[in-house]
Design a protein around this motif. Structure first.
Motif, PDB file in Angstrom:
ATOM      1  N   PRO A 141       1.934   7.966   7.567  1.00  0.00           N
ATOM      2  CA  PRO A 141       1.307   6.574   7.829  1.00  0.00           C
ATOM      3  C   PRO A 141       1.438   5.775   6.480  1.00  0.00           C
ATOM      4  CG  PRO A 141      -0.560   8.218   7.390  1.00  0.00           C
ATOM      5  CD  PRO A 141       0.733   8.997   7.432  1.00  0.00           C
ATOM      6  N   LEU A 142       1.753   4.717   6.599  1.00  0.00           N
ATOM      7  CA  LEU A 142       2.039   3.623   5.337  1.00  0.00           C
ATOM      8  C   LEU A 142       1.378   2.369   5.653  1.00  0.00           C
ATOM      9  CD1 LEU A 142       5.621   4.668   4.964  1.00  0.00           C
ATOM     10  CD2 LEU A 142       3.838   5.168   3.093  1.00  0.00           C
ATOM     11  N   LEU A 143       1.174   1.537   4.749  1.00  0.00           N
ATOM     12  CA  LEU A 143       0.705   0.053   4.943  1.00  0.00           C
ATOM     13  C   LEU A 143       1.335  -0.620   3.695  1.00  0.00           C
ATOM     14  CD1 LEU A 143      -3.282   0.228   5.263  1.00  0.00           C
ATOM     15  CD2 LEU A 143      -1.685  -0.547   6.952  1.00  0.00           C
ATOM     16  N   LYS A 144       1.835  -1.835   4.097  1.00  0.00           N
ATOM     17  CA  LYS A 144       2.484  -2.715   3.190  1.00  0.00           C
ATOM     18  C   LYS A 144       1.930  -3.920   2.998  1.00  0.00           C
ATOM     19  CE  LYS A 144       7.244  -4.310   1.377  1.00  0.00           C
ATOM     20  NZ  LYS A 144       8.528  -4.146   1.637  1.00  0.00           N
ATOM     21  N   PHE A 145       1.242  -4.034   2.182  1.00  0.00           N
ATOM     22  CA  PHE A 145       0.707  -5.584   1.714  1.00  0.00           C
ATOM     23  C   PHE A 145       1.817  -6.321   0.987  1.00  0.00           C
ATOM     24  CE2 PHE A 145      -2.803  -2.452   2.185  1.00  0.00           C
ATOM     25  CZ  PHE A 145      -3.843  -3.212   2.799  1.00  0.00           C
ATOM     26  N   LYS A 146       1.668  -7.636   1.407  1.00  0.00           N
ATOM     27  CA  LYS A 146       2.501  -8.532   0.482  1.00  0.00           C
ATOM     28  C   LYS A 146       1.659  -9.879   0.447  1.00  0.00           C
ATOM     29  CE  LYS A 146       6.951 -11.007   1.052  1.00  0.00           C
ATOM     30  NZ  LYS A 146       8.350 -11.321   1.908  1.00  0.00           N
ATOM     31  N   SER A 147       2.109 -10.553  -0.612  1.00  0.00           N
ATOM     32  CA  SER A 147       1.359 -11.956  -1.177  1.00  0.00           C
ATOM     33  C   SER A 147       2.815 -12.993  -0.933  1.00  0.00           C
ATOM     34  CB  SER A 147       1.009 -11.810  -2.543  1.00  0.00           C
ATOM     35  OG  SER A 147       0.754 -13.152  -2.883  1.00  0.00           O
TER      36      SER A 147
ATOM     37  N   PHE B 275       1.503   1.237   0.461  1.00  0.00           N
ATOM     38  CA  PHE B 275       0.705   2.718   0.039  1.00  0.00           C
ATOM     39  C   PHE B 275       0.914   3.701   1.037  1.00  0.00           C
ATOM     40  CE2 PHE B 275      -1.616  -1.149  -1.873  1.00  0.00           C
ATOM     41  CZ  PHE B 275      -2.143  -0.354  -2.860  1.00  0.00           C
ATOM     42  N   LEU B 276       0.591   4.749   0.753  1.00  0.00           N
ATOM     43  CA  LEU B 276       0.671   5.825   1.616  1.00  0.00           C
ATOM     44  C   LEU B 276      -0.590   6.444   2.012  1.00  0.00           C
ATOM     45  CD1 LEU B 276       2.218   8.607   2.817  1.00  0.00           C
ATOM     46  CD2 LEU B 276       1.977   9.551   0.572  1.00  0.00           C
ATOM     47  N   LEU B 277      -0.938   6.468   3.125  1.00  0.00           N
ATOM     48  CA  LEU B 277      -2.345   7.039   3.534  1.00  0.00           C
ATOM     49  C   LEU B 277      -2.361   8.492   3.418  1.00  0.00           C
ATOM     50  CD1 LEU B 277      -3.181   4.747   6.781  1.00  0.00           C
ATOM     51  CD2 LEU B 277      -3.428   4.414   4.289  1.00  0.00           C
ATOM     52  N   GLY B 278      -2.396   9.133   2.075  1.00  0.00           N
ATOM     53  CA  GLY B 278      -2.152  10.408   1.799  1.00  0.00           C
ATOM     54  C   GLY B 278      -2.219  10.680   0.385  1.00  0.00           C
ATOM     55  N   GLY B 279      -1.817  11.599  -0.052  1.00  0.00           N
ATOM     56  CA  GLY B 279      -1.512  11.855  -1.621  1.00  0.00           C
ATOM     57  C   GLY B 279      -0.146  12.351  -1.958  1.00  0.00           C
ATOM     58  N   LEU B 280       0.122  12.137  -3.256  1.00  0.00           N
ATOM     59  CA  LEU B 280       1.547  12.593  -3.821  1.00  0.00           C
ATOM     60  C   LEU B 280       1.343  13.483  -4.775  1.00  0.00           C
ATOM     61  CD1 LEU B 280       2.941   9.046  -4.793  1.00  0.00           C
ATOM     62  CD2 LEU B 280       3.253  10.359  -2.668  1.00  0.00           C
TER      63      LEU B 280
ATOM     64  N   GLN C 298       2.158  14.711  -0.502  1.00  0.00           N
ATOM     65  CA  GLN C 298       1.766  16.155  -0.147  1.00  0.00           C
ATOM     66  C   GLN C 298       1.651  16.840   1.130  1.00  0.00           C
ATOM     67  OE1 GLN C 298      -2.459  15.737  -1.744  1.00  0.00           O
ATOM     68  NE2 GLN C 298      -1.916  15.734  -4.017  1.00  0.00           N
ATOM     69  N   ALA C 299       1.834  18.196   1.250  1.00  0.00           N
ATOM     70  CA  ALA C 299       1.649  18.441   2.657  1.00  0.00           C
ATOM     71  C   ALA C 299       0.648  18.084   3.462  1.00  0.00           C
ATOM     72  CB  ALA C 299       1.787  20.040   2.721  1.00  0.00           C
ATOM     73  N   ASP C 300      -0.708  17.947   3.031  1.00  0.00           N
ATOM     74  CA  ASP C 300      -1.672  17.528   3.989  1.00  0.00           C
ATOM     75  C   ASP C 300      -1.478  15.815   4.293  1.00  0.00           C
ATOM     76  OD1 ASP C 300      -2.295  16.504   1.740  1.00  0.00           O
ATOM     77  OD2 ASP C 300      -4.293  17.262   1.724  1.00  0.00           O
ATOM     78  N   ALA C 301      -0.734  15.111   3.611  1.00  0.00           N
ATOM     79  CA  ALA C 301      -0.460  13.675   4.397  1.00  0.00           C
ATOM     80  C   ALA C 301       0.349  13.779   5.332  1.00  0.00           C
ATOM     81  CB  ALA C 301       0.361  13.056   3.083  1.00  0.00           C
ATOM     82  N   LEU C 302       0.913  14.935   5.844  1.00  0.00           N
ATOM     83  CA  LEU C 302       1.937  14.817   7.131  1.00  0.00           C
ATOM     84  C   LEU C 302       0.780  14.784   8.271  1.00  0.00           C
ATOM     85  CD1 LEU C 302       4.795  14.658   8.182  1.00  0.00           C
ATOM     86  CD2 LEU C 302       4.788  17.088   8.171  1.00  0.00           C
ATOM     87  N   LEU C 303       1.034  14.112   9.038  1.00  0.00           N
ATOM     88  CA  LEU C 303      -0.135  14.171  10.221  1.00  0.00           C
ATOM     89  C   LEU C 303       0.849  14.386  11.629  1.00  0.00           C
ATOM     90  CD1 LEU C 303      -2.152  10.983   9.627  1.00  0.00           C
ATOM     91  CD2 LEU C 303      -2.475  13.191   8.998  1.00  0.00           C
ATOM     92  N   GLY C 304       0.378  15.086  12.532  1.00  0.00           N
ATOM     93  CA  GLY C 304       0.875  15.595  13.694  1.00  0.00           C
ATOM     94  C   GLY C 304       0.455  14.506  14.945  1.00  0.00           C
ATOM     95  N   LEU C 305       1.172  14.183  15.908  1.00  0.00           N
ATOM     96  CA  LEU C 305       0.540  13.349  16.847  1.00  0.00           C
ATOM     97  C   LEU C 305       1.462  13.738  18.070  1.00  0.00           C
ATOM     98  CD1 LEU C 305      -1.147  11.323  17.750  1.00  0.00           C
ATOM     99  CD2 LEU C 305       0.641   9.429  17.352  1.00  0.00           C
ATOM    100  N   ASN C 306       0.869  14.389  19.150  1.00  0.00           N
ATOM    101  CA  ASN C 306       1.391  14.768  20.213  1.00  0.00           C
ATOM    102  C   ASN C 306       1.694  13.912  21.499  1.00  0.00           C
ATOM    103  OD1 ASN C 306       1.279  17.435  19.283  1.00  0.00           O
ATOM    104  ND2 ASN C 306      -0.408  17.875  20.219  1.00  0.00           N
TER     105      ASN C 306
ATOM    106  N   ALA D 164       1.895  -2.568   9.455  1.00  0.00           N
ATOM    107  CA  ALA D 164       1.656  -1.075   9.609  1.00  0.00           C
ATOM    108  C   ALA D 164       3.342  -0.553   9.600  1.00  0.00           C
ATOM    109  CB  ALA D 164       1.157  -1.021  10.889  1.00  0.00           C
ATOM    110  N   ALA D 165       3.306   0.697   8.962  1.00  0.00           N
ATOM    111  CA  ALA D 165       4.607   1.320   8.757  1.00  0.00           C
ATOM    112  C   ALA D 165       4.425   2.759   9.033  1.00  0.00           C
ATOM    113  CB  ALA D 165       5.270   1.187   7.316  1.00  0.00           C
ATOM    114  N   ASP D 166       5.412   3.235   9.169  1.00  0.00           N
ATOM    115  CA  ASP D 166       5.321   4.818   9.222  1.00  0.00           C
ATOM    116  C   ASP D 166       6.800   5.644   9.172  1.00  0.00           C
ATOM    117  OD1 ASP D 166       6.408   6.100  12.151  1.00  0.00           O
ATOM    118  OD2 ASP D 166       5.855   3.921  12.130  1.00  0.00           O
ATOM    119  N   PHE D 167       6.890   6.729   8.423  1.00  0.00           N
ATOM    120  CA  PHE D 167       7.728   7.475   8.332  1.00  0.00           C
ATOM    121  C   PHE D 167       7.853   8.701   9.133  1.00  0.00           C
ATOM    122  CE2 PHE D 167      10.759  10.875   6.879  1.00  0.00           C
ATOM    123  CZ  PHE D 167      11.871  10.319   6.709  1.00  0.00           C
ATOM    124  N   SER D 168       8.394   8.822  10.412  1.00  0.00           N
ATOM    125  CA  SER D 168       8.200   9.926  11.311  1.00  0.00           C
ATOM    126  C   SER D 168       9.325  10.575  11.730  1.00  0.00           C
ATOM    127  CB  SER D 168       7.553   9.058  12.593  1.00  0.00           C
ATOM    128  OG  SER D 168       8.546   8.163  13.160  1.00  0.00           O
TER     129      SER D 168
END
Length: 360
Positions: free
Chosen positions: A87-93, A133-138, A145-153, A179-183
């Protein structure tokens, strides 16, 4: 009318009501499972199937140097396949430059503690007016990081709480978040990614960054020149973070040129409104200026990380199923069965009464 005839009518009415309720329940169950359409096979191809990501409750204003405000990142899987995502978020001014040090973004997954989102490398656009921003860690190499990857059935929805604050140096005026995502879609049998995944940019909302002391009505007119104290802080870089090399060509419009593969093909520009209003009193409206889809190096999707994300999603779904999970279908079915049993019991009682009367 005799008592025997009255009881017979009551029993018949109860049985009829039970059958009607059971029929209505069957109709509801059919409605939950959408019937296949002619376009379904095309929509479920690996290159086309995607998650629906949106933002709920984005405030209409933030105060530079003020308290954080909350909204929700919502991702829905309306496809017929399981997915994994970052999951990702992009902020723009729109008013001026926006530096990563101008804001702080935190997120909270269901049942977990608050964590701080990290700045993700983004090569889209020539102006430094946006931050991804990545809603996770690098990790140390700048990869998620591996735990930044989320599953959604399939058929499931995930909601992530977000709280954001801006520093005193943030540019005042109109801004927005998308809202953005790499899936990646998972194979139905192996549960491994189909392809290398793809970036998607979905709906967003605009807001105003106000100076402290401004009223709650909108913070004045957007300033064409960013209001800052001192020189802008340069964008920090992550050690070992890979820079995009031939993955995509940044575009100067809201729709970038796709890369050499479908993994970086973005969705339509983020100009659609957020689906729901904020409950805080001043809701952000639909974003009314273009936001370019992020241009990133496609993150790796190792098999162990995918398996972990899928297992966590399965466990969450199982827990919701055991606790009811907000699904009232079972309760309705139980009610219908009880009424049906009551109707059948009434008829049995009447039949016994009739037999007893004949014997007497």
């Amino acid at each position: 009318m005799s008592i025997r005839r009255s009881l017979a009518l009551v029993g018949a009415a109860a049985l009829t009501s039970s059958l009607v309720l059971a029929g209505a329940q069957g109709a509801m169950a059919v409605g939950v499972s959408p019937s296949p359409s002619a376009s379904a096979p095309q929509a479920d191809k690996a290159a086309d199937a995607k998650l629906d990501v949106s933002l709920d409750g984005v405030p209409g204003s933030f105060v530079a140097g003020g308290k954080s405000r909350m909204f929700t990142y919502v991702v829905e899987n309306k496809t017929k396949h399981d997915f994994v995502l970052f999951p990702l978020l992009k902020f723009k001014s729109r008013a001026g430059e926006l530096q990563p040090t101008d804001l702080k973004v935190e997120y909270q997954l269901p049942g977990e503690d608050w964590r701080t989102a990290v700045v993700a490398p983004d090569s889209s656009g020539a102006k430094k007016d946006s931050v991804l921003f990545l809603l996770g860690g690098l990790d140390g190499d700048g990869n998620p990081q591996a735990d930044a990857l989320l599953g959604l059935n399939r058929g499931k929805t995930l909601k992530i709480d977000i709280r954001t604050s801006f520093t005193e140096d943030a540019p005042l005026g109109k801004a927005g978040v998308v809202a953005a995502d790499f899936s990646a879609q998972l194979d139905d049998e192996s549960h491994l990614p189909v392809g290398n995944g793809k970036m998607s940019l979905d709906s967003g909302a605009r807001f105003v960054i106000k100076a402290q002391g401004d009223g709650d009505g909108g913070g004045g007119k957007p300033s064409p020149t960013p209001t800052r104290t001192g020189k802008p802080t340069p964008t920090p870089s992550h050690t070992g973070t890979p820079t995009p090399s031939g993955t995509t060509t940044p575009s100067q419009t809201a729709t970038p040129t796709p890369s050499q593969s479908a993994t970086q093909t973005p969705s339509a520009p983020a100009t659609t409104p957020a689906p729901a209003a904020s409950t805080t009193g001043d809701a952000g409206g639909p974003i009314d200026f273009p936001v370019e889809p992020p241009v990133i190096t496609p993150p790796k999707l190792p098999a162990d990380a995918v398996t972990k994300a899928k297992s966590k999603a399965d466990a969450s779904d199982k827990a919701l199923a055991q606790t009811g999970g907000g699904d009232n279908t079972t309760a309705i079915a139980a009610t219908g069965a009880a009424v049906l049993a009551a109707g059948a019991g009434t008829l049995v009682f009447l039949r016994r009464r009739k037999a007893s009367g004949q014997q007497g």
